[in-house]
Each structure stands twice: as C-alpha cells, then as structure tokens.
Design an enzyme around this catalytic site. Structure first.
Site, PDB file in Angstrom:
ATOM      1  N   CYS A   2      -2.487   7.713   4.855  1.00  0.00           N
ATOM      2  CA  CYS A   2      -2.532   7.324   3.435  1.00  0.00           C
ATOM      3  C   CYS A   2      -3.758   7.918   2.767  1.00  0.00           C
ATOM      4  CB  CYS A   2      -2.622   5.813   3.295  1.00  0.00           C
ATOM      5  SG  CYS A   2      -1.724   4.901   4.531  1.00  0.00           S
ATOM      6  N   GLU A  35       0.896  -1.162   0.000  1.00  0.00           N
ATOM      7  CA  GLU A  35       0.000   0.000   0.000  1.00  0.00           C
ATOM      8  C   GLU A  35       0.928   1.203   0.000  1.00  0.00           C
ATOM      9  OE1 GLU A  35      -1.319   3.052   1.538  1.00  0.00           O
ATOM     10  OE2 GLU A  35      -2.129   1.954   3.266  1.00  0.00           O
TER      11      GLU A  35
END
Lengths: 527, 527
Positions: free
Chosen positions: B302, B265
C-alpha cells in the site's frame, strides 16, 4: 450592537441576496425586526474559501494563543450584555433565568476548552525513538500528534440558542482543535445568532487571527446548509437537531466525492427504569422529581425522560399517582417555535388516540404556542408490538410502560434504539437487578445515571453526550464535554524528521511541556 | 493440522454449502487441494449470533485475561510451524524470507496489543468527582471509560496474507478492544486463512472464552461479505484492499438501518518529493534506493512509491539514470494472484500508450504470472491535466513528474487525493523548501517521512497507517500501530453510580492501577 440581518463572512458583514425572513416571537407568533437575508451560494463559497485560507495558520497557533482566543470569545459574549438575553427570550420563548444560565454554560464551555488546549493532552503526542542497532532492521524515529481535520460546518440547534448554537459546544470544540468554523444560524433565533456571531468575529480580530477562522451564514431554508456540507473544503459537520435533519446531512456527507464525518445529535427517549425496592421505598418522591425533569424548559431537552419502565405493583401505583398529581398542576409554557409546538401537539394527539395507550394526566392548558404536559401509560406487550410508541415526542410528554417483571424490562431495553441516556432508580436491594441491566444499557446509551434524570448535562471531562445511532450519527463521540474535541482531530505520523522540521509538540526538548507516550508509556514533561 | 476447507464458526468447523472453490498456486496458476466451500447466509447468521452472545462476557474480561488470550493466539500461530509458511508461499507467491518476516510481524503485533491491553490507557478512564456544595447546582459524580463497540467484521487482505489477514492488525486491535471478530477469509489464501483461523479458535478454547469471540467464513465471491456488513449485530468493519471494494463496503454500511463505521485502507500512490540539494548531492544513491523500495515484494505494498516529484536538472537526470539502470536489472517476481497481475499489466499498458508519458525503463521480463517493473516519466503540465495519471497502479510501477520549479511541486501536491504516506528527500539546504511543503502534506497524508520510503510500516505506538480519503475511508484512524485500537471503542459515562456497580476501571480504589484523568488532569495510579 445593532442587529442588521447580515451574514458575517470573515471580517466582513454583508447582506445576503437570498430569501428574506424574520425571526418570530415565540410567545406571540409575531415577526421581529430586522429582516434577515439568506446567504447565497457565492456567500457559502466565500466563507469556505476564507476558512480554507485560514486553516494552516490557525491550526498552528500556539496553544496559549488559541486558548486566549477562546477566552476572548467568551468575554465578548458576556460583553454583549442584556441585549443578548432579551433578544434570545423573544426568539426562543425561554425564560430569563434559563437563558442567563445557558449563557454562563456557554461561556464556561469556551473556558473549559481553553483549559483543554493549554493542557495539550488532546495532541496525543507520541514518540518512538529510533533504534539504529535493531536487528534484522533498524527502527526509524517515529513521532505522532493529532492535527485539526479542516474547516468545520456547524449547524445551530433551536433548543439551546446559546450553548448548542453559534458559539456552542460544536464551535468551541472545533475551534479548540484548530479548525476554522463556518456556522449556519438557526432561523428560529437569527438575531441571537448574529449577536453571538459578531462577538466571535470581534474576538478573531482582537486576537489577530486570519479572518476566515469564523463565518456565520443566515438561511430561512436548507440550501445554505446543503451547499456547506457539499463544499469540498469542509472537513466535518456538527449538528444538533431532528433525526430527519441529521439523517439528511449524513446521507449528503456520505455521498460526496470525498465523504466526511457528520456529528449529528438527533433523538432520544432516555429510558428511566424504576427498580422495585426504590419504587416501594420512595415511589411518590421519584414521581414528583420525574415531573420536575419532564417539564423543565417545556420538555425541550434531548435528555428529556420520555420513557418510564417499571414493574407493576403498589410502588408503581404510588409513583403514578404522585406524578399525575404533580403534572396536573404544571403550567403550560411557550415552546421554541410554532413548528415545534405543532409537532408536539401531533405527537401527543397520536398517543391520546392510540387504543393501547391510557392518558394518565395532562398539565394545565395554556396559550396558542404553549405546550401542555402529558403523561401516558401502556403495557409492555403493546409497546413491544408497536414501534411508533418508542419514538420521541419532543416536549413534555412521557410514556410509562407497565411491565410484569424485570425480565420484561430487560426485553424492552434490548429492543430500544440507541439513546443518549438511561437512568436507573434503585436502592441497595436493587443492585443485583441493576447489575443485570447495566450491560444492556452500556450497549445502547452514552450515559448511565443512577437516582436522577438525564436533564442537566454537566460540561466536564467525564461527560458523554452521545450514544449509538439514532441518538447520534456516531456513537464513538460526544458533543458535550472535553472529549468532544477529538471529533475534529486526526493523527499524523512523522518519520525521521530533522529536529528543525518537527512540530513543537514532538521535539526532543518538549517545549510545550506535554505528557507524551514514549515508546507507548506515559512520560511526564520533565523526563 | 490438515486443511479441510471448512468454515470455523465459534468452536465448530463445518463445511459450507455455498459455491466450492480452490486456492490457486500463484506461481503456476494451478489449483491447490483441498476444495473450500463458501459459507451460506445461515453460516453468517450463526457466526454473528455467537459473536453477539459472546460480546458482553468478552468485553468484560480482565485486562490480563485478554492480554493472555492475544498472546495465546500469537503462540498458536507460531506453533503451526512451517506448514503455514509453505502453504502461504504457494497461495501468495511470496518468498519464504518475506513470509517468515511477516509471521514475526503478525505475532509481534498481537503481543504489542497484549501490552496495550495491560497498560489500560486505551480505556481513557476519567473521573470528575461530585461537588455536592457547588452553587447554583451541585455537580454529580461523573466517570467515563471506553468500551468495545461490538462484534467486528474483518476482511483479510491479499497482499499481507498474515499481517493484514485473519489474525492481522484489524483482528488484533478489535480483539484487544474487547470486540468479537467474524473474519472473512480472502479467497486468494484460504488455506493460510484456515490454518491461522484454527490457531485463533484453539486459543479461544484454551483461554476458556465464549466460542463466539472468533469465527472465520470462506467465500469465493462477495455475498458473505455483503451479508456480514448488513448484519445488525456487526458494529464495525475492518478492510484492506481495493478502492472499489472499500467504497462498496462504505456505501453498504452507510445505507444500513443503523449505519456503522467502515475502516477501509484502500489506495495510495505515496508521493516522493526529491528536493534540489539532496538530488544534487546524491541523486544517484536515492535513485538506487528508490528502485529497492519500488520493487520490494513485486511492488505489492500500500505504501509503494508510485509517484516521484522533482525539479528538472542535473540532479534529477542522475537520479533517473541510476534508477533506470537499477530497474533494468530487476528480476520479475510472481504476483499475488492472476487477477492482480492482469490489472498490473493493464495499468502499465495504459501508461505506456499514453502520449504524454515516456517509458524510462522496464525490469527483466518473467513468467506468466510475474510482474515486470516499470518506470515512467511525464511533465507536471500533463499530470495536472490528466487525473488518470494520479491513479494507483498496484505493483512495481512508478511515475516521475518533471516539474519546472518548487511552486509546481506544491501545486501538484495540492491537487493530489489523500495518501497514506509522503516522503521528502532533503539536505540541510532544502529545509526551507521542506517547511513550505509540510503543511500541504499534513493535510493530505497520514505519515510524512524524510530520506526514506514508505515501505516497511513499523508496528509501534507512533505509527499512522492511514490518511484522508481515498487512502482510507476514515482519516481519523490508523490500521497499524497501537492507536488502531481506538477504532473499536466508544465512550460511556457513568453518573452517580454506587461504588459496587461501577466498572473496575472507574472505582475510587483504582484496582486496575490506571492513569486516569481526574477533573481533566492526568493522575498517576498511586494517587
């Protein structure tokens, strides 16, 4: 339906401007009419542009519309009639009965995916309702479904010119998932490919779908395939073929600016373990059945039993005697292409000349393009010392590894690369031995079978035609069976969307009547 | 529990013989006691060997035993007590309330996976019973389940030192799947890592599991990670971090003799689209809420909203005024590491000096290691012309793109790379506009949300924390939520196995009481 040698790009048929080539009659090596012309970069560009254009519409077709399209493809393939079988026999060298069976399998596969689409389970719909009162923070409304990944490039395989080709398992599962398909015809059966491609094209039109849902490109070489895998609009690749070809696609896909998954089904020797009690009780019967599996379709199956492991003894001797006797009487049969025949002969010659290998039997010799079956034996010691002995020889050749004991069989299995299948032949008295081997096999293969052989891959819901690398590029998937659809899906989550903006699969009133996970628990559609 | 600076290799704790390093107090830049010593190649080798040794036993633990192990890990983390929070505050610079919340999330995540394991749905059990009378060929008995892929390497993330680190989502989902884990501690919080690692180690022992189920390796550099990803016993990789780091792991994994999946990720700017009616009705409110999301945790998420798209007008002016006013009053906050702070400052400086970019507001200035929030604006034309403007600046910086119309917003979205999230702010009058954008967003992001911001990632069953490359390495997966378990599973099919050799999940008497697909149809456990 005349075969014209054209590329099918969306609704159009247009002659390629690349290199010209002809199909080769497998039995004779003679060229067949008409000439095909390879697609150009502009053709690839056009097919991918149409696929991208069709994507948003096609992926949101209703489940019923999409299922009916898959059924229309199946019907259109049947409607081609005997012309398809005759052309395919000429191009592949495979006999009529096999190809009629393969057509049935191809059509059945499309219909199975129609059922999978109607069931809707592949959407994996999930609903976690909002909890506005939750402390310390309220929980939002979250819903999830799987959506299609995007246009898929499918490479036809030579050894199943119908079931793993233009409208084979990769295409059927990609279309079922909602992905447009750009297929690359295998140059060994371009006429078969065109006939099937035109059937798909007709079904697209009949169902009123955007033309870009399907295109078919011809190529005598590899440049069309390379351009397809490099195209930014292609989101995934399906391939069945050689390890070299599959690895090249994997590398090309991994080195794109945006890497994409490649589902390549590549190579496997499909170990068969003969356990002592079974061998003693019916070694000769197993030997005869083994030769039947080994020589079926000239051995040109991914699941062909290329490696036999057994403990030395009278049981194994009986197996080998019966297998050798049966093999000696096996007729040679035409192989798919002169290239495959040549590679087979080279593989067999390498084994024959290996000092650690004994030639137990050869089948009957045949014509120029016919494969002559072969059975070899070696010791576990030699096998473990020479990696080349574990490599696939594509065709009706198999190697028996004589082992001193069960521990050695286990050691050999632990050293094998990933495989599509492994078979155990066993009787009740072998259960403990089998139980000790199962964990090793589970780590190495996609399908474990008992008292049978891997050939004959059932198209069902519980089938895995896959396995750890290098059997496939991605051991988390299968290329046969309903689970294959998951290769072409990805999850999307929707948070706090107003009801009128939610996809039907996720609405409170559940109009698609799906089983859904409600807060993680399966809930029936009536709930 | 004293922090010793050792590696945890199976049941042992042993001091590494690699380079020595110390944690750095985020707020001051001072070194913290004790010294940690990087693991060596021999330590990696030992951890991987133990993991491989543990694999067959661990993956076949009963669902209940495995669930209880996950719960024991959760309990052991809670049992560390305040020492964990204090150490983690020092190493990460994150405030107490945030870390207490993150601990709760980490523990809740482990318990959620315990529930997923007990449910057994992840096994995807399927049974296609034999049809011995079928013509032309009998159908074999075929059964399928998912099994664990093998030992998993997990790389701790710096920005969630608990929830995405040693016992975070990757570890929890891999352990739930039945995979041993070799974790690589993030050098920014080695003390926190050791404390949590010792908790996992204690749970392994308490539950009587093979010691190789978990190991934790320290490294000040990248060699331990490289060795882990290259180790032939490692079957998959979980990573949360920078794009550069993730891409390096992807390339390393793809070039192994046996390639393995990497679940990385990586990066996302999380576009937020402000639609006209919503903007007109409540632009100022949205502006204030936006600044709250942008500056949360110093913007080190994120899912931080790094890009705002809106049509010019009075509504947008109101949004910008309110956002600028709120931002101007935002306190600077300590960033996770001096390196992250430096990169943030460089990213902000690049935007400030870009002639096509206007600085709308800056937050309050702070100490040496504190990030000062920033809000920028540019035009759609400039944005489309300069790819660098679409790159993530990790921290509390965001860029507003002024668009002349909705068509331009769509064009900008079509040009974006893959993202974790996209948010739409809308009112009823915006529904048609939203409907036109949804297909674009579905192709580009893992989670679409309405009238909110992407920060605050719910750990649930319908969550996707993923998205197309480069948001992640593999858009078919999520790293948060129960679906994350599927990253570490692969299907195996069993054909014609005698009942006594079948795994419990697939036996006729269904002792695990699973929902299974019987001939493709979901069947309740009582059936």
């Amino acid at each position: 339906m005349p075969i014209t040698g054209e590329n099918l790009i969306g609704a159009a048929a247009r002659r390629g401007e690349g290199e010209s080539f002809r199909a080769v009659e497998a039995a004779t090596g003679n060229s067949l009419e008409p000439a095909f012309a390879s697609a150009t970069a502009a053709d690839v560009e056009r097919a991918c542009a149409l696929a991208a254009e069709a994507f948003d519409t096609y992926r949101e077709t209703s489940l019923d519309d999409r299922a009916r399209f898959l059924e229309a493809v199946a019907d259109a393939i049947v409607a081609i009639g005997d012309e398809l079988i005759v052309r395919c026999m000429a191009e592949s060298g495979l006999p009529r009965a096999r190809l009629e069976g393969e057509r049935g399998r191809t059509v059945g596969q499309l219909k199975m995916f129609a059922g999978v689409v109607r069931d809707g389970g592949f959407l994996e719909a999930r609903v976690d309702p909002a909890q506005p009162e939750r402390k310390p923070l309220p929980r939002p409304d979250l819903r999830l479904r799987q959506i299609a990944v995007g246009p898929v490039a499918v490479f036809g395989a030579s050894n199943f010119p119908l079931a793993f080709s233009v409208a084979g398992g990769d295409t059927a599962s990609a279309l079922a998932a909602g992905c447009p398909v750009v297929a690359k015809a295998h140059p060994a059966h371009p006429g078969t490919s065109e006939l099937v491609g035109r059937a798909v094209q007709a079904a697209v039109k009949q169902c009123g779908l955007p033309e870009g849902v399907f295109s078919l490109l011809m190529d005598s070489g590899i440049s069309v395939g390379q351009a397809l895998v490099a195209d930014p609009r292609i989101a995934a690749v399906g391939f069945t073929g050689s390890r070299r070809g599959g690895v090249a696609l994997m590398q090309a896909a991994a080195s794109r600016p945006v890497p994409i998954p490649v589902y390549a089904e590549m190579s496997s020797v499909n170990p068969v373990v003969l356990l002592p009690a079974a061998l003693e009780a019916r070694g000769r019967d197993i030997g005869r059945a083994f030769v039947g599996s080994l020589t079926l379709g000239s051995g040109q199956f991914c699941t062909n039993p290329g490696l036999i492991l057994a403990v030395e003894g009278a049981g194994l001797d009986g197996f080998l005697e019966a297998a050798s006797a049966a093999l000696t009487e096996t007729q040679a049969a035409t192989m798919l292409t002169p290239g495959i025949h040549k590679a087979y002969c080279a593989g067999v010659a390498a084994l024959e000349s290996n000092p650690a290998v004994t030639t137990l039997a050869r089948g009957l010799a045949g014509g120029t393009h016919q494969g002559q079956a072969a059975l070899f034996a070696t010791t576990a010691e030699a096998f473990l010392a020479d990696h080349a002995l574990a490599e696939e020889v594509f065709g009706a050749a198999s190697l028996v590894v004589r082992c001193p004991d069960l521990a050695t069989i286990r050691a050999v299995l632990e050293r094998l690369e990933g495989q599509l299948t492994a078979a155990l032949h066993l009787d009740e008295a072998d259960h403990d031995a089998a139980r000790a081997l199962l964990p090793v096999l589970e780590r190495r293969v996609g399908r474990i079978l008992v008292n049978g052989f891997g050939t004959g891959v059932e198209v069902g819901h519980a089938m895995v035609h896959g396995g750890p690398y290098p059997a496939t590029s991605d051991g988390r998937t299968t290329s046969v069976g309903s689970l294959a659809i998951h290769r072409f899906l990805r999850p999307v989550s929707y948070q706090d969307l107003p009801a009128s903006l939610l996809p039907a699969a996720l609405r409170d009133d559940n109009p698609l009547k799906l089983w859904r996970r409600q807060d993680g628990k399966l809930a029936a559609p009536s709930a």
